[in-house]
Structures are given as structure tokens and as C-alpha cells.
Enzyme design. Structure first.
Site, short mmCIF file in Angstrom:
data_model
loop_
_atom_site.label_atom_id
_atom_site.label_comp_id
_atom_site.label_asym_id
_atom_site.label_seq_id
_atom_site.Cartn_x
_atom_site.Cartn_y
_atom_site.Cartn_z
N SER A 72 6.27 11.43 -45.83
CA SER A 72 6.82 11.83 -47.13
C SER A 72 8.33 11.66 -47.19
O SER A 72 8.88 11.38 -48.26
CB SER A 72 6.44 13.28 -47.43
OG SER A 72 5.04 13.43 -47.52
N HIS A 75 10.73 16.64 -47.82
CA HIS A 75 10.68 15.88 -49.06
C HIS A 75 12.05 15.84 -49.72
O HIS A 75 12.51 14.79 -50.17
CB HIS A 75 9.67 16.52 -50.02
CG HIS A 75 8.26 16.51 -49.54
ND1 HIS A 75 7.83 17.29 -48.49
CD2 HIS A 75 7.17 15.83 -49.98
CE1 HIS A 75 6.55 17.08 -48.29
NE2 HIS A 75 6.11 16.21 -49.18
#
Length: 262
Positions: free
Chosen positions: A187, A209
Site C-alpha cells: 500500500s 498509507h
């Protein structure tokens, strides 16, 4: 003499104009030759991608530069590697079920683990391991949808730089804000592509993230906005690199001396 001087100046202007016209024709011919030698050029696909994913001011630049030679090797290769590792842990390693993996990946030499931070490769290799079907499908779809068009314009070296910068930023940020938690998934790299592509970050609650997105908004924005410039000659690139390295050095210092996981 004045008439002769004027005639000489007019001849110089005409020569310069002819030279510029010749250069423009040569550039146009080179561009047409390049397009003619690219049998895999999918103009219709490029138009669809530019229409649905790009703001109107940059569509023309994308259509002018996008081509499949060389093909988008980096993003396809990294996606295949991530899928292969997932299949290995889901199928060949003993698992109760493979929708959500647990014990198999926790023992993986790739996963980022706070107890094994001295194994520095884990700050990068964690991107190869995913926690379940939803996790890997979400990352693969996003990085292929974003990464392939980006790589057709900017090529693998630049896309790889942004992707890996996001991966490293994700693991280092997680080691600071979630110092006792393990980390898996690509991610950080995906959000770096998104940050560089859209210049904004989705609101999420995971440090990896967010850090990946900020890496994309700094290094990614600089790299992807330099269509016709050499990166090393762009001062914005060096500012972004300096800021990124400062954050990395702080994270390394934190992990060595201040981390609760010590």
C-alpha cells in the site's frame, strides 16, 4: 550600403527560419517514425485512459508521450512477484483458509516485524506479502490501473523510484507511529503512485498509507511533472530528495535509540 546591409540581414533571417523549419520537420519525422515502429501502440486505449483519468490540460501531453516501447516492465513485474508470493503462502504453506492469511505470513522472512528490525531488507520486502485476497486484489488493481499509464509515459526507472520511495516511507512511518505492529502489503507504494498522480491523499488511518501518499506528493509529483526535463537538473527534485532523506534519517535514529520496540 544600407540596402546591402538590409539585404544581408534579411538573408540571415531567412536562413534562421529555414533552419528552424528543417529542425521542426526532422523532429516531426522522428516522432512519426517512432510511432510507426511501435506496433503495440494502442491509441484508443490511451485516449480512454486520458479521458477518464486525467484533467483536460494534460491529456494532450499524455497522448503525445505515451507508448509501449519499452513496455511497462516494472509495474507488471512487481505485480507478478506480489501475486506469486501470495499464492505461495496461500496454497503451499499450511493455512486454515486463504481468504485471510495468518500464521504463514507471520513467520515469513519478508514481513516487517518490530522484533527483527535489524534485518533491514524487511523495510522493503514487506511489500511482497499480503494479508488476504481483498488486500492483494485492492493493491494489484490500483497499482496496475495507475502504474501502467504512468510507466508508458515516464518509464520504469521513474515509476520504480516513486513506488519504492513510498514503500520505504510506509515502513519507516509505521515503525514510528505503530512501533509494536508488524506490517505487510504494497500500500505504501500504491499510495505513492496515487499521491504523485493526483496530488492528494485519501483519508485513511494507517501510517504506511499516509506516508506513502506524502512520498508521492513530494518525490512523485516532482518526478511525474518533469515530462521533458532531466531530473538531475530540476532543483525541485533535489529539494524533494533532501526532505525525504531527512525524514528517513529521523526514522532511522528513532528506530535505533527511541523506539518502544527496542
Amino acid at each position: 550600403m544600407a540596402a546591402a546591409h538590409d539585404l544581408e540581414m534579411e538573408e540571415d533571417v531567412n536562413l534562421n527560419r529555414d533552419r528552424e523549419m528543417k529542425e521542426m520537420l526532422e523532429e516531426e519525422k522522428m516522432r512519426e517514425d517512432r510511432e510507426g515502429k511501435d506496433p503495440f501502440r494502442l491509441k484508443k486505449v490511451h485516449r480512454i485512459v486520458s479521458k477518464w483519468m486525467l484533467p483536460e490540460p494534460v491529456r494532450r501531453t499524455y497522448l503525445e508521450r505515451a507508448n509501449c516501447l519499452p513496455p511497462p516492465v516494472f509495474i507488471i513485474s512487481i505485480s507478478i512477484a506480489e501475486l506469486a508470493v501470495f499464492i505461495y503462502y496461500a496454497v503451499w504453506k499450511p493455512q486454515k483458509q486463504w481468504i485471510t492469511l495468518d500464521s504463514g505470513i507471520l513467520e515469513s522472512p519478508f514481513i516487517y516485524s518490530p522484533e527483527k528490525r535489524e534485518e533491514a531488507w524487511r523495510f522493503i520486502s514487506y511489500m511482497l506479502v499480503h494479508a488476504g485476497v481483498q488486500h492483494i486484489l485492492g493493491n494489484l488493481v490500483m497499482q496496475l490501473v495507475l502504474g501502467i499509464p504512468l510507466e508508458m509515459v515516464h518509464k520504469g526507472l521513474r515509476v520504480g523510484l516513486v513506488y519504492l520511495a513510498g514503500v520505504i516511507a510506509g515502513s519507516l512511518a509505521s515503525s514510528i507511529f505503530d512501533p509494536l505492529k508488524s506490517l505487510v502489503g504494497a500500500s505504501g507504494g500504491v499510495y505513492a503512485l496515487m499521491g504523485g498522480y493526483f496530488m492528494n491523499v485519501l483519508v485513511v488511518s494507517f501510517a504506511a498509507h499516509v506516508a506513502g501518499g506524502f512520498a508521492g506528493m513530494s518525490i512523485g509529483y516532482t518526478v511525474f511533472s518533469c515530462f521533458d526535463k532531466a531530473l538531475l537538473k530540476d532543483p525541485r527534485f533535489w529539494i524533494a530528495i533532501a526532505a525525504y532523506l531527512a525524514c528517513v534519517l529521523f526514522a532511522v535514529f528513532f528506530n535505533i535509540f527511541l523506539s518502544p520496540a527496542n
